[in-house]
Enzyme design. Structure first.
Site, short mmCIF file in Angstrom:
data_model
loop_
_atom_site.label_atom_id
_atom_site.label_comp_id
_atom_site.label_asym_id
_atom_site.label_seq_id
_atom_site.Cartn_x
_atom_site.Cartn_y
_atom_site.Cartn_z
N LYS A 22 0.85 -1.08 -0.16
CA LYS A 22 0.09 0.12 0.00
C LYS A 22 0.77 0.99 -0.01
O LYS A 22 0.62 2.20 -0.78
CB LYS A 22 -0.65 0.00 1.31
CG LYS A 22 -1.96 -1.21 1.40
CD LYS A 22 -2.90 -1.04 2.37
CE LYS A 22 -2.07 -0.99 3.87
NZ LYS A 22 -1.41 -2.29 4.26
N ARG A 136 11.81 -5.73 5.89
CA ARG A 136 11.94 -4.40 5.16
C ARG A 136 12.40 -3.46 6.00
O ARG A 136 12.52 -3.27 7.20
CB ARG A 136 10.54 -3.95 4.73
CG ARG A 136 9.48 -3.58 5.64
CD ARG A 136 8.00 -3.63 5.13
NE ARG A 136 6.97 -3.14 6.00
CZ ARG A 136 5.85 -2.91 6.04
NH1 ARG A 136 5.38 -2.90 4.83
NH2 ARG A 136 4.87 -2.54 6.97
N ARG A 170 10.77 -0.54 11.16
CA ARG A 170 9.55 -0.15 12.01
C ARG A 170 9.62 -1.23 13.35
O ARG A 170 9.95 -2.22 13.22
CB ARG A 170 8.51 -0.39 11.47
CG ARG A 170 8.00 0.78 10.55
CD ARG A 170 6.80 0.52 9.75
NE ARG A 170 5.83 -0.03 10.23
CZ ARG A 170 4.72 -0.25 9.76
NH1 ARG A 170 4.39 0.45 8.46
NH2 ARG A 170 3.56 -0.89 10.24
P1 AMP Z 1 0.42 0.62 9.20
O1 AMP Z 1 1.68 1.67 9.21
O2 AMP Z 1 -0.83 0.98 8.39
O3 AMP Z 1 0.82 -0.69 9.10
O4 AMP Z 1 0.09 0.92 10.78
C1 AMP Z 1 1.02 0.51 11.99
C2 AMP Z 1 0.01 0.30 13.16
O5 AMP Z 1 -0.65 1.64 13.35
C3 AMP Z 1 -1.11 -0.69 13.07
O6 AMP Z 1 -0.87 -1.86 13.32
C4 AMP Z 1 -2.11 -0.02 14.17
O7 AMP Z 1 -1.78 -0.60 15.41
C5 AMP Z 1 -1.93 1.39 13.94
N1 AMP Z 1 -2.96 1.77 12.94
C6 AMP Z 1 -2.80 2.54 11.82
N2 AMP Z 1 -3.73 2.86 11.11
C7 AMP Z 1 -4.77 2.37 11.90
C8 AMP Z 1 -6.31 2.48 11.70
N3 AMP Z 1 -6.81 2.97 10.54
N4 AMP Z 1 -7.02 2.12 12.76
C9 AMP Z 1 -6.36 1.71 13.76
N5 AMP Z 1 -5.10 1.33 14.15
C10 AMP Z 1 -4.24 1.87 12.98
#
Ligand code: AMP
Length: 228
Positions: A22, A136, A170
């Site tokens: 994404k 990554r 991360r």
């Molecule tokens: P991502 O960078 O999208 O993989 O998000 C990393 C982490 O941030 C996720 O595993 C969640 O803990 C939190 N997170 C990101 N976006 C959301 C969302 N829309 N709703 C709830 N938690 C989120």
């Protein structure tokens, strides 16, 4: 890369589990269409780094791989949508992740005279995601993505794009947390595929192949919805 001019703001959602690409695809769509990538994961990591109240509440939840509360994430996204650069249109990366967030998004956009134009599901194989996410890392300066196994910089330790020597990983990109994040995706986010399908707003892209081919498929969808 050439930027195509949009005749009106276009708002796209990228759906897909962690590792589906994404973020990579959102960055490519930014370059091609002049849209703005809105990643709630990035906004939350920023809040954690700054030690805001929302960041402090989200930190432990993110480290486990669970979802942060709808209330916190919707508030963060709402603030971001108020900034002037997003008036051209957005690519939502990692939001919405629950039906409550999807409903809130409709309202936030309607308040701003906008709507969702398309939700695009990046369809991938779960098992491959664990390996993809675990290895990554990104350039700390420009955000270009790399992978221990699949995509090293041409010169070890030097970013291909901006020549920086600083990279970061991360905290939640490890095999155990990825499995929790995949479970959260299937339990809480995958139902949004039907949600947008029922509204006639869903497109699906097979996202296990070449990054450039996937970008071309996404570009065709964006061109089509923009023309509609
Ligand atoms: P991502 O960078 O999208 O993989 O998000 C990393 C982490 O941030 C996720 O595993 C969640 O803990 C939190 N997170 C990101 N976006 C959301 C969302 N829309 N709703 C709830 N938690 C989120």
């Amino acid at each position: 890369m050439t930027t195509q001019t949009m005749t009106r703001p276009v708002n796209l959602i990228l759906l897909g589990p962690p590792g589906a690409g994404k973020g990579t695809q959102a960055r490519m769509l930014e370059d091609t269409f002049g849209l703005v990538q809105l990643s709630t994961g990035d906004l939350l990591r920023d809040a954690v780094a700054k030690g805001t109240a929302a960041g402090t509440a989200a930190k432990a939840v993110m480290e486990k791989g669970d979802l942060v509360s709808d209330e916190i994430v919707i508030a963060i996204l709402s603030d971001r949508l108020d900034q002037p650069d997003v008036t051209k249109g957005t690519i939502l990366d990692g939001f919405p992740r629950t039906e409550a967030q999807a409903a809130a998004l409709d309202e936030l956009l309607a308040d701003r005279g906008q709507k969702i134009d398309a939700a695009i599901s990046l369809d991938v194989d779960d098992e491959a995601m664990v390996a993809r996410v675990s290895g990554r890392y990104t350039c700390s300066t420009c955000g270009e993505g790399y992978h221990d196994e699949f995509k090293q910089p041409a010169t070890v330790g030097v970013c291909d794009k901006c020549q920086s020597n600083e990279f970061k990983r991360r905290a939640d990109d490890n095999a155990d947390t990825v499995r929790t994040r995949l479970s959260a995706y299937h339990a809480q986010t995958a139902p949004l595929i039907s949600y947008y399908d029922n509204r006639g707003a869903l497109s699906r892209v097979h996202a296990m192949g070449d990054i450039g081919d996937i970008a071309a498929s996404l570009g065709a969808i964006v061109t089509e919805v923009t023309a509609a």
